[in-house]
Design an enzyme around this catalytic site. Structure first.
Site, PDB file in Angstrom:
ATOM      1  N   HIS A   1       0.817  -1.223   0.000  1.00 44.54           N
ATOM      2  CA  HIS A   1       0.000   0.000   0.000  1.00 44.54           C
ATOM      3  C   HIS A   1       0.858   1.285   0.000  1.00 44.54           C
ATOM      4  O   HIS A   1       0.674   2.140  -0.875  1.00 44.54           O
ATOM      5  CB  HIS A   1      -0.996  -0.048   1.164  1.00 44.54           C
TER       6      HIS A   1
ATOM      7  N   GLU B   1       0.914   5.757  12.512  1.00 43.87           N
ATOM      8  CA  GLU B   1      -0.462   5.352  12.827  1.00 43.87           C
ATOM      9  C   GLU B   1      -0.583   3.846  13.101  1.00 43.87           C
ATOM     10  O   GLU B   1      -1.329   3.431  13.982  1.00 43.87           O
ATOM     11  CB  GLU B   1      -1.383   5.749  11.663  1.00 43.87           C
ATOM     12  N   ASP B   2       0.129   3.051  12.363  1.00 40.68           N
ATOM     13  CA  ASP B   2      -0.114   1.603  12.407  1.00 40.68           C
ATOM     14  C   ASP B   2       1.031   0.749  12.936  1.00 40.68           C
ATOM     15  O   ASP B   2       0.908  -0.481  12.990  1.00 40.68           O
ATOM     16  CB  ASP B   2      -0.481   1.098  11.004  1.00 40.68           C
TER      17      ASP B   2
ATOM     18  N   ASP C   1      -3.422   8.541  -1.190  1.00 36.00           N
ATOM     19  CA  ASP C   1      -3.957   7.539  -0.253  1.00 36.00           C
ATOM     20  C   ASP C   1      -5.391   7.177  -0.638  1.00 36.00           C
ATOM     21  O   ASP C   1      -5.766   5.994  -0.675  1.00 36.00           O
ATOM     22  CB  ASP C   1      -3.898   8.114   1.166  1.00 36.00           C
TER      23      ASP C   1
HETATM   24  P1  NDP Z   1     -12.045   1.597   7.926  1.00 32.18           P
HETATM   25  O1  NDP Z   1     -11.327   2.843   8.314  1.00 32.18           O
HETATM   26  O2  NDP Z   1     -12.423   0.617   8.949  1.00 32.18           O
HETATM   27  O3  NDP Z   1     -11.220   0.829   6.843  1.00 32.18           O
HETATM   28  C1  NDP Z   1     -10.752   1.499   5.720  1.00 32.18           C
HETATM   29  C2  NDP Z   1      -9.260   1.625   5.818  1.00 32.18           C
HETATM   30  O4  NDP Z   1      -8.692   0.318   5.835  1.00 32.18           O
HETATM   31  C3  NDP Z   1      -8.681   2.308   4.611  1.00 32.18           C
HETATM   32  O5  NDP Z   1      -8.718   3.698   4.785  1.00 32.18           O
HETATM   33  C4  NDP Z   1      -7.291   1.735   4.590  1.00 32.18           C
HETATM   34  O6  NDP Z   1      -6.554   2.513   5.502  1.00 32.18           O
HETATM   35  C5  NDP Z   1      -7.428   0.338   5.198  1.00 32.18           C
HETATM   36  N1  NDP Z   1      -7.412  -0.838   4.274  1.00 32.18           N
HETATM   37  C6  NDP Z   1      -6.744  -1.990   4.500  1.00 32.18           C
HETATM   38  N2  NDP Z   1      -6.972  -2.879   3.523  1.00 32.18           N
HETATM   39  C7  NDP Z   1      -7.774  -2.282   2.636  1.00 32.18           C
HETATM   40  C8  NDP Z   1      -8.353  -2.708   1.393  1.00 32.18           C
HETATM   41  N3  NDP Z   1      -8.125  -3.930   0.866  1.00 32.18           N
HETATM   42  N4  NDP Z   1      -9.155  -1.856   0.742  1.00 32.18           N
HETATM   43  C9  NDP Z   1      -9.391  -0.618   1.248  1.00 32.18           C
HETATM   44  N5  NDP Z   1      -8.880  -0.160   2.420  1.00 32.18           N
HETATM   45  C10 NDP Z   1      -8.075  -0.991   3.115  1.00 32.18           C
HETATM   46  O7  NDP Z   1     -13.310   1.971   7.063  1.00 32.18           O
HETATM   47  P2  NDP Z   1     -14.340   3.087   7.316  1.00 32.18           P
HETATM   48  O8  NDP Z   1     -14.501   3.316   8.754  1.00 32.18           O
HETATM   49  O9  NDP Z   1     -13.973   4.230   6.454  1.00 32.18           O
HETATM   50  O10 NDP Z   1     -15.648   2.430   6.767  1.00 32.18           O
HETATM   51  C11 NDP Z   1     -16.272   2.884   5.582  1.00 32.18           C
HETATM   52  C12 NDP Z   1     -17.664   3.338   5.907  1.00 32.18           C
HETATM   53  O11 NDP Z   1     -18.392   2.279   6.514  1.00 32.18           O
HETATM   54  C13 NDP Z   1     -17.691   4.504   6.844  1.00 32.18           C
HETATM   55  O12 NDP Z   1     -18.299   5.597   6.193  1.00 32.18           O
HETATM   56  C14 NDP Z   1     -18.497   4.065   8.067  1.00 32.18           C
HETATM   57  O13 NDP Z   1     -19.563   4.946   8.343  1.00 32.18           O
HETATM   58  C15 NDP Z   1     -19.042   2.739   7.669  1.00 32.18           C
HETATM   59  N6  NDP Z   1     -18.787   1.765   8.727  1.00 32.18           N
HETATM   60  C16 NDP Z   1     -19.511   0.655   8.726  1.00 32.18           C
HETATM   61  C17 NDP Z   1     -19.301  -0.311   9.674  1.00 32.18           C
HETATM   62  C18 NDP Z   1     -20.050  -1.557   9.553  1.00 32.18           C
HETATM   63  O14 NDP Z   1     -20.794  -1.740   8.628  1.00 32.18           O
HETATM   64  N7  NDP Z   1     -19.869  -2.485  10.460  1.00 32.18           N
HETATM   65  C19 NDP Z   1     -18.340  -0.133  10.767  1.00 32.18           C
HETATM   66  C20 NDP Z   1     -17.560   1.047  10.626  1.00 32.18           C
HETATM   67  C21 NDP Z   1     -17.811   1.962   9.646  1.00 32.18           C
HETATM   68  P3  NDP Z   1      -4.996   2.897   5.318  1.00 32.18           P
HETATM   69  O15 NDP Z   1      -4.831   3.639   4.048  1.00 32.18           O
HETATM   70  O16 NDP Z   1      -4.705   3.720   6.539  1.00 32.18           O
HETATM   71  O17 NDP Z   1      -4.323   1.595   5.313  1.00 32.18           O
HETATM   72 ZN    ZN Z   2      -2.871   4.635   3.705  1.00 34.06          ZN
END
Ligand code: NDP
Ligand code: ZN
Length: 181
Positions: A35, A65-66, A122
């Site tokens: 990534h 962060e991670d 990102d």
């Molecule tokens: P998360 O922050 O939990 O996860 C997204 C992050 O995961 C990315 O920003 C990226 O961060 C990382 N990542 C790792 N692997 C992948 C991959 N294969 N593809 C994409 N991203 C990856 O997601 P959100 O909280 O943003 O959830 C999206 C929406 O869903 C939100 O709007 C929220 O309201 C909703 N939501 C729903 C839930 C549910 O249904 N249970 C729970 C929580 C949120 P990085 O670039 O830092 O690695």
């Molecule tokens: Zn990232």
């Protein structure tokens, strides 16, 4: 070899070591380092970005962060400019998730051009991942919610790199393919 190349490789090496035990959320659990490398690749090859500080910060953007990496550790190796960019793209994990998401939208608009480039890359990389290799347990609604939030963050960084904005817009337009999943 140019100084830029040497610094970028040093950042790649540092990030690879720090993320070595981590995996992405896709079904294959891809190595996490793919990534940060994708961000630097997008900036250089799709955005024409050659600023070494931006490319190093992209490679290092998730270390604080991670992983256990501290700001001082980055400062000692990569200096204040790169560390400052990384800190600005680092979420405060002591805050609730909804608040972190809201702050990303707010801070993106006030960020420096270098920070805006890393944020844009990102979001491009994460939309690509969601289209091609999404988190294994995400519903269609959750993927769509991520697209909408990413678009809000990106609306604050516009004006920094027209090519990358087009790349983002093209990916965002593909959200309709998620509706049937
Ligand atoms: P998360 O922050 O939990 O996860 C997204 C992050 O995961 C990315 O920003 C990226 O961060 C990382 N990542 C790792 N692997 C992948 C991959 N294969 N593809 C994409 N991203 C990856 O997601 P959100 O909280 O943003 O959830 C999206 C929406 O869903 C939100 O709007 C929220 O309201 C909703 N939501 C729903 C839930 C549910 O249904 N249970 C729970 C929580 C949120 P990085 O670039 O830092 O690695
Ligand atoms: Zn990232």
């Amino acid at each position: 070899m140019s100084m830029t190349t040497a610094w970028v490789l040093r950042a790649a090496m540092f990030a690879a070591e720090k993320h070595k035990h981590q995996r992405r959320k896709d079904a294959d659990a891809s190595p996490y380092i793919n990534h940060p490398i994708a961000l630097a690749h997008v900036l250089a090859n799709e955005g024409g970005v050659s600023d070494a500080d931006v490319l190093c910060a992209a490679l290092l953007h998730d270390t604080i962060e991670d992983t256990e990496t501290t700001a001082d550790e980055l400062r000692m190796t990569f200096g204040e400019a790169v560390t400052g960019i990384v800190l600005e793209v680092t979420d405060d994990k002591s805050l609730l998730k909804a608040e972190r998401k809201r702050l990303q939208i707010e801070y993106a608009a006030q960020a420096s051009p270098q920070v805006k480039l890393v944020k844009l890359a990102d979001k491009i990389c994460n939309l690509r991942d969601i289209l091609a290799s999404p988190p294994a347990d995400w519903s269609s609604e959750r993927k769509q919610a991520y697209f909408e939030w990413a678009a809000q963050v990106v609306s604050g960084v516009r004006g920094v790199n027209a090519q990358l904005e087009l790349v983002f817009d093209d990916l965002y337009a593909r959200r309709t393919t998620l509706f049937s999943c």
